[in-house]
Design an enzyme around this catalytic site. Sequence first.
Site, mmCIF file in Angstrom:
data_model
loop_
_atom_site.group_PDB
_atom_site.id
_atom_site.type_symbol
_atom_site.label_atom_id
_atom_site.label_comp_id
_atom_site.label_asym_id
_atom_site.label_seq_id
_atom_site.Cartn_x
_atom_site.Cartn_y
_atom_site.Cartn_z
ATOM 1 N N GLY A 55 0.783 -1.239 0.000
ATOM 2 C CA GLY A 55 0.000 0.000 0.000
ATOM 3 C C GLY A 55 0.813 1.286 0.000
ATOM 4 O O GLY A 55 0.249 2.362 0.191
ATOM 5 N N ASP A 75 -4.906 -5.865 -5.467
ATOM 6 C CA ASP A 75 -3.778 -6.795 -5.341
ATOM 7 C C ASP A 75 -4.281 -8.225 -5.141
ATOM 8 O O ASP A 75 -5.364 -8.442 -4.614
ATOM 9 C CB ASP A 75 -2.851 -6.406 -4.180
ATOM 10 C CG ASP A 75 -1.430 -6.886 -4.434
ATOM 11 O OD1 ASP A 75 -0.572 -6.061 -4.816
ATOM 12 O OD2 ASP A 75 -1.160 -8.113 -4.305
ATOM 13 N N LYS A 157 5.500 0.062 -13.895
ATOM 14 C CA LYS A 157 6.813 -0.605 -13.835
ATOM 15 C C LYS A 157 6.890 -1.640 -14.949
ATOM 16 O O LYS A 157 5.917 -2.350 -15.190
ATOM 17 C CB LYS A 157 6.948 -1.305 -12.484
ATOM 18 C CG LYS A 157 8.228 -2.116 -12.358
ATOM 19 C CD LYS A 157 8.554 -2.408 -10.928
ATOM 20 C CE LYS A 157 7.658 -3.474 -10.343
ATOM 21 N NZ LYS A 157 7.839 -3.586 -8.893
HETATM 22 C C1 LIG Z 1 6.238 -4.539 -5.712
HETATM 23 S S1 LIG Z 1 4.658 -4.928 -5.116
HETATM 24 C C2 LIG Z 1 3.837 -3.376 -5.120
HETATM 25 C C3 LIG Z 1 4.316 -2.450 -4.048
HETATM 26 C C4 LIG Z 1 3.420 -1.246 -3.902
HETATM 27 N N1 LIG Z 1 3.515 -0.343 -5.032
HETATM 28 C C5 LIG Z 1 3.732 -0.445 -2.659
HETATM 29 O O1 LIG Z 1 4.165 0.695 -2.795
HETATM 30 O O2 LIG Z 1 3.505 -0.933 -1.561
HETATM 31 C C6 LIG Z 1 3.947 -5.747 -6.487
HETATM 32 C C7 LIG Z 1 2.549 -6.296 -6.228
HETATM 33 O O3 LIG Z 1 1.950 -6.656 -7.466
HETATM 34 C C8 LIG Z 1 0.983 -7.635 -7.161
HETATM 35 N N2 LIG Z 1 0.501 -8.277 -8.387
HETATM 36 C C9 LIG Z 1 1.229 -8.904 -9.334
HETATM 37 N N3 LIG Z 1 0.425 -9.384 -10.304
HETATM 38 C C10 LIG Z 1 -0.845 -9.023 -9.973
HETATM 39 C C11 LIG Z 1 -2.117 -9.227 -10.581
HETATM 40 N N4 LIG Z 1 -2.233 -9.872 -11.751
HETATM 41 N N5 LIG Z 1 -3.218 -8.746 -9.964
HETATM 42 C C12 LIG Z 1 -3.113 -8.088 -8.775
HETATM 43 N N6 LIG Z 1 -1.923 -7.864 -8.150
HETATM 44 C C13 LIG Z 1 -0.809 -8.329 -8.742
HETATM 45 C C14 LIG Z 1 1.734 -8.558 -6.224
HETATM 46 O O4 LIG Z 1 0.832 -9.362 -5.475
HETATM 47 C C15 LIG Z 1 2.516 -7.560 -5.354
HETATM 48 O O5 LIG Z 1 1.867 -7.313 -4.141
#
Ligand SMILES: C[S@@+](CC[C@H](N)C(=O)[O-])C[C@H]1O[C@@H](n2cnc3c(N)ncnc32)[C@H](O)[C@@H]1O
Length: 211
Positions: A55, A75, A157
């Site tokens: 988050g 997520d 990203k």
């Molecule tokens: C690097 S983290 C994000 C960090 C976030 N921006 C923060 O500032 O806290 C990447 C997230 O992408 C989510 N994710 C990846 N593929 C996804 C999908 N198809 N649907 C929903 N979430 C996804 C992962 O579960 C993970 O929690």
Amino acid sequence: MGSRWQVEKHKDPYYKRAKQEDYRSRASYKLKQLDKKFKLIKQGNTVVDLGAAPGGWSQVALEKVGEDGIVVGVDLNRFKKFHEENYYGIRGDFTTPEVQEKIIELIGGKAKVVMSDASPSLCGIKNIDQLRSIDLTNAVIEIAENILEEKGNLVMKVFQGPEYKSMLDSLKGKFRQVKTTKPASSRKKSSEMYVVGLKYRPKKNRKENKN
Ligand SMILES: C[S@@+](CC[C@H](N)C(=O)[O-])C[C@H]1O[C@@H](n2cnc3c(N)ncnc32)[C@H](O)[C@@H]1O
């Protein structure tokens, strides 16, 4: 003594700062740096955060939009609830039509900003990981095309792979400006890059559709 990763994490200045300043992740500083450079989010905006857990980006977006804006975070993983009334969390896979419909319902159709810090779950096999990354990027672009209002912004990203250049080229007609950048808080050894699309042009406004 912890693992090398744990030791490195505790030395990381952005990790320390996030703890001190009460941000949920060091990634908050990536969005802050991106926003400072490109002025992505404004007060009152509707923002969709794809891959939001834990988050950190959503926190920054909530600060920027204020009480008049809306933030929707999606997520696969459960993450700590936000208590702000203008925050909506969805647990699910944003590549699926059901979750995309839910997003549209919550935002009432259109968003000013689509942002994605989503990372695919990696298996270590290069070709498979690249395909997963491409699928995720394509899903983010498709969602952006469906929900961004005219002149809206996209930040996402991406991991540089064989499709990187063609993906960038395809975005160029869709936004007034397309930029790539790596914020200072992105780890140097990571191959992640951030792609920013400024001022979305809906299909009806694009040159190729005018005759
Ligand atoms: C690097 S983290 C994000 C960090 C976030 N921006 C923060 O500032 O806290 C990447 C997230 O992408 C989510 N994710 C990846 N593929 C996804 C999908 N198809 N649907 C929903 N979430 C996804 C992962 O579960 C993970 O929690």
